[in-house]
Enzyme design. Structure first.
Site, PDB file in Angstrom:
ATOM      1  N   GLY A  66     112.995  76.725  78.950  1.00 50.08           N
ATOM      2  CA  GLY A  66     111.615  75.768  77.897  1.00 50.08           C
ATOM      3  C   GLY A  66     111.464  76.403  76.367  1.00 50.08           C
ATOM      4  N   TYR A  76     120.255  70.071  84.785  1.00 50.69           N
ATOM      5  CA  TYR A  76     118.851  70.077  84.836  1.00 50.69           C
ATOM      6  C   TYR A  76     117.727  68.832  86.352  1.00 50.69           C
ATOM      7  CZ  TYR A  76     118.089  70.419  79.822  1.00 50.69           C
ATOM      8  OH  TYR A  76     118.407  70.677  78.572  1.00 50.69           O
ATOM      9  N   ARG A 134     118.769  67.104  72.928  1.00 48.40           N
ATOM     10  CA  ARG A 134     119.605  66.570  74.345  1.00 48.40           C
ATOM     11  C   ARG A 134     120.081  65.053  75.345  1.00 48.40           C
ATOM     12  NH1 ARG A 134     118.734  71.637  73.101  1.00 48.40           N
ATOM     13  NH2 ARG A 134     117.613  73.296  73.856  1.00 48.40           N
ATOM     14  N   ASP A 140     114.891  79.363  69.689  1.00 46.00           N
ATOM     15  CA  ASP A 140     113.208  79.323  69.673  1.00 46.00           C
ATOM     16  C   ASP A 140     113.338  80.074  69.060  1.00 46.00           C
ATOM     17  OD1 ASP A 140     113.924  77.012  71.570  1.00 46.00           O
ATOM     18  OD2 ASP A 140     114.506  78.016  73.255  1.00 46.00           O
ATOM     19  N   ASP A 161     116.760  83.333  79.117  1.00 42.35           N
ATOM     20  CA  ASP A 161     116.684  82.065  77.832  1.00 42.35           C
ATOM     21  C   ASP A 161     115.609  83.802  76.550  1.00 42.35           C
ATOM     22  OD1 ASP A 161     118.238  80.977  78.531  1.00 42.35           O
ATOM     23  OD2 ASP A 161     116.960  78.742  78.793  1.00 42.35           O
TER      24      ASP A 161
HETATM   25  O1  CKP Z   1     117.989  75.679  72.093  1.00 31.18           O
HETATM   26  P1  CKP Z   1     117.000  76.787  72.486  1.00 31.18           P
HETATM   27  O2  CKP Z   1     119.154  76.939  73.073  1.00 31.18           O
HETATM   28  O3  CKP Z   1     116.683  77.777  71.387  1.00 31.18           O
HETATM   29  O4  CKP Z   1     117.018  76.062  73.679  1.00 31.18           O
HETATM   30  C1  CKP Z   1     116.607  76.812  74.878  1.00 31.18           C
HETATM   31  C2  CKP Z   1     115.992  75.925  75.538  1.00 31.18           C
HETATM   32  O5  CKP Z   1     114.077  74.034  76.974  1.00 31.18           O
HETATM   33  C3  CKP Z   1     116.181  76.334  77.337  1.00 31.18           C
HETATM   34  O6  CKP Z   1     115.257  77.306  77.953  1.00 31.18           O
HETATM   35  C4  CKP Z   1     116.048  75.223  77.812  1.00 31.18           C
HETATM   36  O7  CKP Z   1     114.915  75.573  79.067  1.00 31.18           O
HETATM   37  C5  CKP Z   1     115.697  74.630  77.385  1.00 31.18           C
HETATM   38  O8  CKP Z   1     116.003  74.556  76.142  1.00 31.18           O
HETATM   39  C6  CKP Z   1     115.999  73.037  77.691  1.00 31.18           C
HETATM   40  O9  CKP Z   1     115.544  72.071  78.233  1.00 31.18           O
HETATM   41  O10 CKP Z   1     117.370  72.742  77.399  1.00 31.18           O
HETATM   42 MG    MG Z   2     117.538  74.464  69.542  1.00 31.85          MG
END
Ligand code: CKP
Ligand code: MG
Length: 312
Positions: free
Chosen positions: A34, A105, A169, A261, A297
């Site tokens: 997340g 997802y 996304r 993040d 993550d």
């Molecule tokens: O842009 P990032 O790679 O930093 O984001 C990663 C997060 O929330 C990851 O934890 C994943 O669960 C998400 O982006 C998502 O919903 O894709």
């Molecule tokens: Mg990102």
């Protein structure tokens, strides 16, 4: 009083134990995912007071998410349990050689996707100096898109700090066109816009970091920071500051997810502590680099005592 509030969906993450395709993999390890809680945890580990607003199902994944986030010192007093809906979860493959891994997802109709703006505790939101949002929450449903927009406008008009990571996304949006229009509309109320370079190109149709930054400054942002992956980052502010910051060399990229993040946590913490933009970008690059050297993550996010003196 809080330093930062984030709003969004967090999930249980099942990461493949081997590099097999997800359909073939038999063994997974459970982690937390997340974007908004990755940022919240990164900030809490750096010593900031952080709150997270969300909803979870009355299920084992929900208990796991809540326990993990609260265990990191993030205030979860505004996380509501919805007994009628499930907590989302996602699968992530193990990347072979540093490329972005395959993810799937399972979050349609989740508890967080049904969050209604009428449920927002505005006093709690405005008790923080800064609000951080990402485009993932906006992508979950028409209700969360409205929730995201309202929260951002509220924070901005009340004079709070406001960072926005587009976090595109495409699989969560009805169409690419709807995604572009919605994210660009949200970016108009943000003070700081933090896209990856590929996201900035897709959203604006422009090519260079300079042009993309100028586009969002023209739309009302006060600062734009573009993430350039291994090449670091570029920033430009409304008051005329600009510059590049080199990337941090990483011995081995294990998993790129979570880099943005970590970057946001480094940037927001540094700016709230009063560091100048070039130093804030350096810290952001360094924190992002820590996040990609582990499989989860958020596990790689550093604690305050691990910050090199050059990034203080
Ligand atoms: O842009 P990032 O790679 O930093 O984001 C990663 C997060 O929330 C990851 O934890 C994943 O669960 C998400 O982006 C998502 O919903 O894709
Ligand atoms: Mg990102």
């Amino acid at each position: 009083p809080l330093d930062v509030v984030t709003i969004g969906e967090s999930m249980a993450l099942l990461v493949a134990d081997s590099t097999a395709a997800l359909a073939e993999e038999q063994h997974f390890s459970k982690r937390l995912a997340g974007a908004e809680t990755n940022v919240a945890i990164g900030l809490a580990r750096l010593g900031l007071r952080v709150g997270w607003i969300s909803r979870l199902g009355a299920d084992s994944f929900g208990r796991f998410v809540q326990r993990t986030v609260a265990g990191e010192g993030v205030d979860c007093s505004r996380v509501v349990i919805d007994p009628t809906r499930s907590t989302g979860f996602m699968l992530k493959a193990r990347s072979r050689s540093g490329e972005d891994p395959q993810v799937e997802y399972y979050r349609k109709g989740s508890a967080a996707s049904a969050m209604q703006v009428a449920q927002l505790d505005e006093t709690y939101l405005l008790s923080a100096r800064h609000l951080h949002m990402t485009g993932i929450f906006a992508a979950l449903s028409p209700a969360t898109l409205g929730y995201c927009e309202h929260s951002m406008q509220l924070a901005r008009s009340a004079g709070r700090g406001l960072s926005f990571d587009p976090n595109l996304r495409p699989s969560l949006w009805a169409s690419q066109q709807h995604m572009r229009a919605s994210i660009n509309r949200l970016a108009r109320s943000a003070r700081w816009v933090l896209p990856g370079i590929a996201e900035g190109r897709l959203l604006t149709g422009l090519a260079s970091p300079e042009e993309i930054a100028a586009y969002y400054l023209h739309q009302g942002a006060e600062a734009v920071v573009l993430k350039l992956g291994a090449d670091g980052a570029y920033f430009r502010t409304l008051d005329g500051q600009a510059g590049y910051s080199a990337g941090c060399p990483v011995p081995q990229v294990v998993d790129t997810v979570g880099a943005g993040d970590g970057f946001a946590a480094g940037l927001i913490s540094a700016r709230l502590e009063g560091l100048a933009w070039p130093l804030a970008l350096q810290r952001a690059n360094w924190v992002g680099a820590q996040a990609i050297q582990v499989l989860g993550d958020m596990e790689g996010l550093p604690y305050r005592h691990q910050l090199p003196a050059t990034h203080m």
